[in-house]
Design an enzyme around this catalytic site. Sequence first.
Site, short mmCIF file in Angstrom:
data_model
loop_
_atom_site.label_atom_id
_atom_site.label_comp_id
_atom_site.label_asym_id
_atom_site.label_seq_id
_atom_site.Cartn_x
_atom_site.Cartn_y
_atom_site.Cartn_z
N ASP A 230 10.39 -4.22 -42.95
CA ASP A 230 10.31 -3.58 -44.25
C ASP A 230 9.97 -2.11 -43.98
OD1 ASP A 230 8.96 -4.71 -47.44
OD2 ASP A 230 10.14 -2.94 -46.91
C1 GLC Z 1 10.13 -1.68 -50.13
C2 GLC Z 1 10.27 -3.15 -50.36
C3 GLC Z 1 11.56 -3.72 -49.86
C4 GLC Z 1 12.65 -2.69 -50.03
C5 GLC Z 1 12.35 -1.56 -49.06
C6 GLC Z 1 13.35 -0.42 -49.19
O1 GLC Z 1 8.83 -1.34 -49.77
O2 GLC Z 1 9.19 -3.99 -49.93
O3 GLC Z 1 11.84 -4.91 -50.62
O4 GLC Z 1 13.93 -3.26 -49.75
O5 GLC Z 1 11.03 -1.05 -49.24
O6 GLC Z 1 13.23 0.20 -50.43
#
Ligand code: GLC
Length: 662
Positions: A230
């Site tokens: 993430d």
């Molecule tokens: C965020 C989320 C994830 C998302 C990523 C990119 O923090 O947890 O679900 O796809 O960052 O935006």
Amino acid sequence: MVNENLVNEMTLEEKVSLCHACSRFSVASVPRVGIEELVMSDGPNGVREEQAEDEWRGLGRKEDECTYLPNMTTMASTWNPELCKKQGAVLGSEARFRGKDIILSPGINIIRNPLGGRNFEYMSEDPYLISQMVTPLIQGIQSQDVAACVKHYALNNEETNRGEVNVEVSKRALFEIYLKGFEAAVKDAGVYSVMGAYNCYNHQHCCHNAYLVNEILKDRWGFDGVFMSDWAGTKDTMEGACNGLDIEMGSERGDHRNDHMADAFLALLKQHPEMEALLDDKVRRSLRLHARIRKGDPNRNSGAYNTPEHQQATYDVASEGIVLLKNENVLPITGSPARILVAGPNADRKQSDGGGSSAIRAFYEVTPLEGIQNRFANSQIIYLADADRETLLAEAAKADCVFYIGGLHHIEGLDSENADKKDMKLPYGQDEEIAALLQVNPNTVIALISGSPVEMPWLNEAKALLWTGYLGTEGGNALADVLGGAVNPSGKLTYTLPRCMEDVPAVRYGGYSYENNRYLDDIFVGYRGYDRDNVEPLFCFGHGLSYSEMQYSDLVCAVSDGGVDITLKVKNLSKIPAKETVQIYVGYPEQISDRPPRELKAFHKVTLAAGEEKQVKLFVKKADLALFCESADSFVFSEGMYRIDAAASSRNIRLSQEIAVY
Ligand code: GLC
């Protein structure tokens, strides 16, 4: 065409460049060997607008306006796998059109805590239902030459302190409840990428957790795609290198050469040349993904954007995802009432542009008020945006019909990423407002738009109550069609609506914490816990009414090769067409202790004309009856007398039969 053997022609630096981001949503190209930049985007509700490079800020471009898809709880509430595939194909097609290679969807974490900020982005409290919804959704996305990215692996069930909270859970609950959906995504859907969760499991971050990623995801399940972090979820270079992290995304560390899996990884490899095999596996996985989405192939799908077909698909999902919780001869509102009052904070609210990373810019979004205006065009529609209570009640007294559209919305502290709710109460004084309206007009129809359970102190006085998630581009029209009877509602709850937080197993069993969160409810999540402990919810898992009465009969169960064949008849006793989801719950043999009374193991949604009776066939796989045995460290099937319940919900058991399964 890129293929994984290119790895043998690449330099160490080139290979490392594929293990981290080069911008907010992309991984570098390697032109020398014909590798193009790998581009990704959020998210579950549609293709997110382009973001500034130096901060989380949308660029506000009109060309980024996309089809706004119903949220995951709405889609799952259809209990219709075909609609999930349809929604996936729309998302994949629009992602292709926008030049994306990976769409960061779906999220499938278990809805175990009513306060979870991102419950709206997930599907259910039940792992079997999730597995049956996530598979066609991913297949739909990937049919468009775009990689799905199932997330957040694993145990990301709360938002507060999500980057550091540690989760402790039994292996039994981990495998039977929390990993089941991810296992289906890998083994049944063939998902091309997986995103790690921010939190820790057994005190190691999930974005580089040796047990979850190496031992389970890659070795035990055979996942051969890309495992990415993430955004800024990577905390350690050595762990990232050794524990299965293939791409570090997001780092908030300025220049991406400062990423854990960039220069630091290169230096580590130079110190430990024997680790190059780990690097090669990471690169092979990325190159395999390039090939799977036909990157660089002139015949690759080019996608489509904001088409009538896409918009119709959102309507189809929304109209089947609306759940009728209560109806005492109030709905549907047929004909044209002379005077309709529309009230409530969600009546005229656009929902698409909030919630965090799943927010999108909608090409258009029909609000509930607009839908009611569209569908009740011959009625006088009164909508008082900021009326005082006295004025509102005076209007309600004069109205022939009152629609109150309430619920939650996407701001931090309600249905949003980054923070959990403080409680289960409806905000903005809705409870008092609803109670007052019900006093003045007892036939007030209440529709709550929400991604999480809420308390309903006025429930006994309410005669007509609808429950919906965030309904997408055509949501207002879909809701109005249910209100007016053009659509016979067929949605079913995918998570329990409890009376209060004190009833929730995650709270009752203790261990609830934003630091070290011990899942002491174990497998007794959602209906499993309410049923075992005889705790009455407001509305149970699988509940959902229609405007028709259904008759179940002639249940026959027979053991066949690999499972149990189940047939029964369902008859639509009404004079209008209807859809019914027959649910099959299984009770385990009495010699198996410590099990919930029943667990969902099959379902089928059937369409019936007025008065029509159909034979419904279902199949419970023996493999789905196996239970995780900690001593064997695997799923084990036990022979014995099982109970098969054919049901309209987890607490509305219509027919039952005991059967010996060997
Ligand atoms: C965020 C989320 C994830 C998302 C990523 C990119 O923090 O947890 O679900 O796809 O960052 O935006």
